[in-house]
Design a protein around this motif. Sequence first.
Motif, PDB file in Angstrom:
ATOM      1  N   PHE A  12     -50.749  42.428  46.453  1.00  0.00           N
ATOM      2  CA  PHE A  12     -50.296  43.453  45.303  1.00  0.00           C
ATOM      3  C   PHE A  12     -51.422  43.229  44.273  1.00  0.00           C
ATOM      4  CE2 PHE A  12     -46.309  44.265  46.826  1.00  0.00           C
ATOM      5  CZ  PHE A  12     -45.955  43.043  47.594  1.00  0.00           C
ATOM      6  N   ARG A  13     -51.864  44.400  43.496  1.00  0.00           N
ATOM      7  CA  ARG A  13     -52.891  44.468  42.577  1.00  0.00           C
ATOM      8  C   ARG A  13     -52.425  45.542  41.498  1.00  0.00           C
ATOM      9  NH1 ARG A  13     -58.455  48.220  43.313  1.00  0.00           N
ATOM     10  NH2 ARG A  13     -57.342  49.543  41.745  1.00  0.00           N
ATOM     11  N   LYS A  14     -52.756  44.787  40.243  1.00  0.00           N
ATOM     12  CA  LYS A  14     -52.493  45.725  39.098  1.00  0.00           C
ATOM     13  C   LYS A  14     -53.579  46.521  39.009  1.00  0.00           C
ATOM     14  CE  LYS A  14     -50.138  42.065  36.693  1.00  0.00           C
ATOM     15  NZ  LYS A  14     -50.074  41.137  35.509  1.00  0.00           N
ATOM     16  N   GLU A  15     -53.328  47.763  38.563  1.00  0.00           N
ATOM     17  CA  GLU A  15     -54.627  48.935  38.060  1.00  0.00           C
ATOM     18  C   GLU A  15     -55.624  48.109  37.269  1.00  0.00           C
ATOM     19  OE1 GLU A  15     -51.850  52.926  38.347  1.00  0.00           O
ATOM     20  OE2 GLU A  15     -54.009  52.647  37.240  1.00  0.00           O
ATOM     21  N   GLY A  16     -56.849  48.455  37.646  1.00  0.00           N
ATOM     22  CA  GLY A  16     -58.104  47.896  37.005  1.00  0.00           C
ATOM     23  C   GLY A  16     -58.675  46.495  37.701  1.00  0.00           C
ATOM     24  N   GLN A  17     -57.873  45.862  38.599  1.00  0.00           N
ATOM     25  CA  GLN A  17     -58.424  44.613  39.130  1.00  0.00           C
ATOM     26  C   GLN A  17     -59.221  44.792  40.396  1.00  0.00           C
ATOM     27  OE1 GLN A  17     -54.637  42.370  40.100  1.00  0.00           O
ATOM     28  NE2 GLN A  17     -54.903  40.822  38.142  1.00  0.00           N
ATOM     29  N   ASN A  18     -60.077  43.759  40.519  1.00  0.00           N
ATOM     30  CA  ASN A  18     -60.600  43.666  41.847  1.00  0.00           C
ATOM     31  C   ASN A  18     -60.063  42.915  42.866  1.00  0.00           C
ATOM     32  OD1 ASN A  18     -62.488  45.504  40.794  1.00  0.00           O
ATOM     33  ND2 ASN A  18     -64.362  43.720  40.715  1.00  0.00           N
ATOM     34  N   VAL A  19     -59.748  43.089  44.009  1.00  0.00           N
ATOM     35  CA  VAL A  19     -59.028  42.070  45.042  1.00  0.00           C
ATOM     36  C   VAL A  19     -60.099  42.139  46.129  1.00  0.00           C
ATOM     37  CG1 VAL A  19     -56.765  42.342  44.098  1.00  0.00           C
ATOM     38  CG2 VAL A  19     -57.523  44.083  46.011  1.00  0.00           C
ATOM     39  N   THR A  20     -59.905  40.862  46.820  1.00  0.00           N
ATOM     40  CA  THR A  20     -60.676  40.702  48.075  1.00  0.00           C
ATOM     41  C   THR A  20     -59.825  40.503  49.237  1.00  0.00           C
ATOM     42  OG1 THR A  20     -62.864  39.791  46.954  1.00  0.00           O
ATOM     43  CG2 THR A  20     -62.599  39.324  49.350  1.00  0.00           C
ATOM     44  N   LEU A  21     -60.005  41.070  50.222  1.00  0.00           N
ATOM     45  CA  LEU A  21     -59.287  40.899  51.563  1.00  0.00           C
ATOM     46  C   LEU A  21     -60.177  40.067  52.459  1.00  0.00           C
ATOM     47  CD1 LEU A  21     -58.095  43.381  50.315  1.00  0.00           C
ATOM     48  CD2 LEU A  21     -57.706  44.154  52.474  1.00  0.00           C
ATOM     49  N   SER A  22     -59.493  38.913  53.162  1.00  0.00           N
ATOM     50  CA  SER A  22     -60.444  37.966  54.012  1.00  0.00           C
ATOM     51  C   SER A  22     -60.179  38.642  55.458  1.00  0.00           C
ATOM     52  CB  SER A  22     -59.802  36.739  53.929  1.00  0.00           C
ATOM     53  OG  SER A  22     -60.261  35.943  54.782  1.00  0.00           O
ATOM     54  N   CYS A  23     -61.399  38.561  56.207  1.00  0.00           N
ATOM     55  CA  CYS A  23     -61.358  38.707  57.781  1.00  0.00           C
ATOM     56  C   CYS A  23     -62.228  37.596  58.347  1.00  0.00           C
ATOM     57  CB  CYS A  23     -61.997  39.991  57.959  1.00  0.00           C
ATOM     58  SG  CYS A  23     -62.018  40.355  59.824  1.00  0.00           S
ATOM     59  N   GLU A  24     -61.827  36.923  59.195  1.00  0.00           N
ATOM     60  CA  GLU A  24     -62.335  35.788  59.844  1.00  0.00           C
ATOM     61  C   GLU A  24     -62.371  35.917  61.341  1.00  0.00           C
ATOM     62  OE1 GLU A  24     -64.013  33.282  58.455  1.00  0.00           O
ATOM     63  OE2 GLU A  24     -63.596  34.054  56.209  1.00  0.00           O
ATOM     64  N   GLN A  25     -63.427  35.891  62.104  1.00  0.00           N
ATOM     65  CA  GLN A  25     -63.213  35.617  63.550  1.00  0.00           C
ATOM     66  C   GLN A  25     -64.015  34.582  64.278  1.00  0.00           C
ATOM     67  OE1 GLN A  25     -65.895  36.599  65.855  1.00  0.00           O
ATOM     68  NE2 GLN A  25     -67.412  37.526  64.559  1.00  0.00           N
ATOM     69  N   ASN A  26     -63.241  34.315  65.275  1.00  0.00           N
ATOM     70  CA  ASN A  26     -64.038  32.986  66.217  1.00  0.00           C
ATOM     71  C   ASN A  26     -64.203  33.560  67.399  1.00  0.00           C
ATOM     72  OD1 ASN A  26     -61.509  33.069  67.344  1.00  0.00           O
ATOM     73  ND2 ASN A  26     -60.836  31.100  66.587  1.00  0.00           N
ATOM     74  N   LEU A  27     -64.620  34.890  67.689  1.00  0.00           N
ATOM     75  CA  LEU A  27     -65.058  35.325  68.825  1.00  0.00           C
ATOM     76  C   LEU A  27     -66.449  35.298  69.472  1.00  0.00           C
ATOM     77  CD1 LEU A  27     -62.447  38.351  68.702  1.00  0.00           C
ATOM     78  CD2 LEU A  27     -61.911  35.989  70.168  1.00  0.00           C
ATOM     79  N   ASN A  28     -67.212  34.950  68.292  1.00  0.00           N
ATOM     80  CA  ASN A  28     -68.587  34.872  68.541  1.00  0.00           C
ATOM     81  C   ASN A  28     -69.154  36.351  68.652  1.00  0.00           C
ATOM     82  OD1 ASN A  28     -71.214  33.538  68.186  1.00  0.00           O
ATOM     83  ND2 ASN A  28     -71.389  33.667  70.527  1.00  0.00           N
ATOM     84  N   HIS A  29     -68.524  37.308  67.742  1.00  0.00           N
ATOM     85  CA  HIS A  29     -68.763  38.737  67.862  1.00  0.00           C
ATOM     86  C   HIS A  29     -69.696  39.081  67.040  1.00  0.00           C
ATOM     87  CE1 HIS A  29     -64.795  40.331  70.108  1.00  0.00           C
ATOM     88  NE2 HIS A  29     -65.522  39.751  70.926  1.00  0.00           N
ATOM     89  N   ASP A  30     -70.853  39.945  67.295  1.00  0.00           N
ATOM     90  CA  ASP A  30     -71.852  40.492  66.310  1.00  0.00           C
ATOM     91  C   ASP A  30     -71.456  41.311  65.419  1.00  0.00           C
ATOM     92  OD1 ASP A  30     -74.534  39.828  68.599  1.00  0.00           O
ATOM     93  OD2 ASP A  30     -73.906  38.539  66.835  1.00  0.00           O
ATOM     94  N   ALA A  31     -70.597  42.384  65.808  1.00  0.00           N
ATOM     95  CA  ALA A  31     -70.034  43.351  65.026  1.00  0.00           C
ATOM     96  C   ALA A  31     -68.646  43.256  64.368  1.00  0.00           C
ATOM     97  CB  ALA A  31     -70.141  44.602  65.828  1.00  0.00           C
ATOM     98  N   MET A  32     -68.538  43.709  63.182  1.00  0.00           N
ATOM     99  CA  MET A  32     -67.160  43.752  62.525  1.00  0.00           C
ATOM    100  C   MET A  32     -67.217  44.964  61.505  1.00  0.00           C
ATOM    101  SD  MET A  32     -67.143  39.501  61.325  1.00  0.00           S
ATOM    102  CE  MET A  32     -65.253  39.719  61.095  1.00  0.00           C
ATOM    103  N   TYR A  33     -65.792  45.423  61.356  1.00  0.00           N
ATOM    104  CA  TYR A  33     -65.395  46.581  60.871  1.00  0.00           C
ATOM    105  C   TYR A  33     -64.364  46.264  60.054  1.00  0.00           C
ATOM    106  CZ  TYR A  33     -67.789  47.579  65.273  1.00  0.00           C
ATOM    107  OH  TYR A  33     -68.699  47.736  66.475  1.00  0.00           O
ATOM    108  N   TRP A  34     -64.137  47.319  58.868  1.00  0.00           N
ATOM    109  CA  TRP A  34     -63.257  47.474  57.984  1.00  0.00           C
ATOM    110  C   TRP A  34     -62.653  48.887  58.392  1.00  0.00           C
ATOM    111  CZ3 TRP A  34     -59.807  44.314  56.182  1.00  0.00           C
ATOM    112  CH2 TRP A  34     -59.993  42.910  55.717  1.00  0.00           C
ATOM    113  N   TYR A  35     -61.330  49.115  58.389  1.00  0.00           N
ATOM    114  CA  TYR A  35     -60.509  50.321  58.595  1.00  0.00           C
ATOM    115  C   TYR A  35     -59.466  50.536  57.399  1.00  0.00           C
ATOM    116  CZ  TYR A  35     -62.813  50.880  63.178  1.00  0.00           C
ATOM    117  OH  TYR A  35     -63.823  50.966  64.125  1.00  0.00           O
ATOM    118  N   ARG A  36     -59.164  51.685  57.007  1.00  0.00           N
ATOM    119  CA  ARG A  36     -58.054  51.706  56.331  1.00  0.00           C
ATOM    120  C   ARG A  36     -57.211  52.656  57.091  1.00  0.00           C
ATOM    121  NH1 ARG A  36     -57.428  53.922  49.982  1.00  0.00           N
ATOM    122  NH2 ARG A  36     -55.772  54.972  50.361  1.00  0.00           N
TER     123      ARG A  36
END
Lengths: 112, 111
Positions: A12-36
Amino acid sequence: DGGITQSPKYLFRKEGQNVTLSCEQNLNHDAMYWYRQDPGQGLRLIYYSQIVNDFQKGDIAEGYSVSREKKESFPLTVTSAQKNPTAFYLCASSINPNNEQFFGPGTRLTVL
Amino acid sequence: KQEVTQIPAALSVPEGENLVLNCSFTDSAIYNLQWFRQDPGKGLTSLLLIQSSQREQTSGRLNASLDKSSGRSTLYIAASQPGDSATYLCAVTGGGNKLTFGTGTQLKVEL
């Protein structure tokens, strides 16, 4: 146990705030993506990274930023410049571009 | 710009029925096509990946076909079960190594 993890599950974020979403993988993959994902719409690409220390904007990068300092990690920051950030955010990885993508469980972000 | 369309948007069938989900794309210059399953509030689970040089892929009760020249793919589900109820998404990898998604077909298999 290999896979992709995202945290937190709900944010949950208040207006005006920055927030960071974490993504970690242990598959030894080179490529990573973010979708909405928004109701009634297909997934839209925010940012992607084909290799460490390199990333490219996707179709809707405005108001978002990323970093790729480690192969395993690809955090997404939703800045205050993103006017409508309430959505479901999905991270994915693939062994290399053009290969099968594997997805994490997602983070649901709500702006209060 | 690549556009991916899935028809129908929603489908309800009785248990045991065989069914077909459709996916079409506008630009045939693709590297591969991927079918996913999404349960409510969850991430995507990859079901099948078809490379552009392939015509079909099979996994258990699922069979996916690809006709690249006509810009179409189908996902065939045999002997549907209530556990198959979910949203099914197709996506194509095209120029720039980017995946373009359809909006999905919401499937409900009823007892």
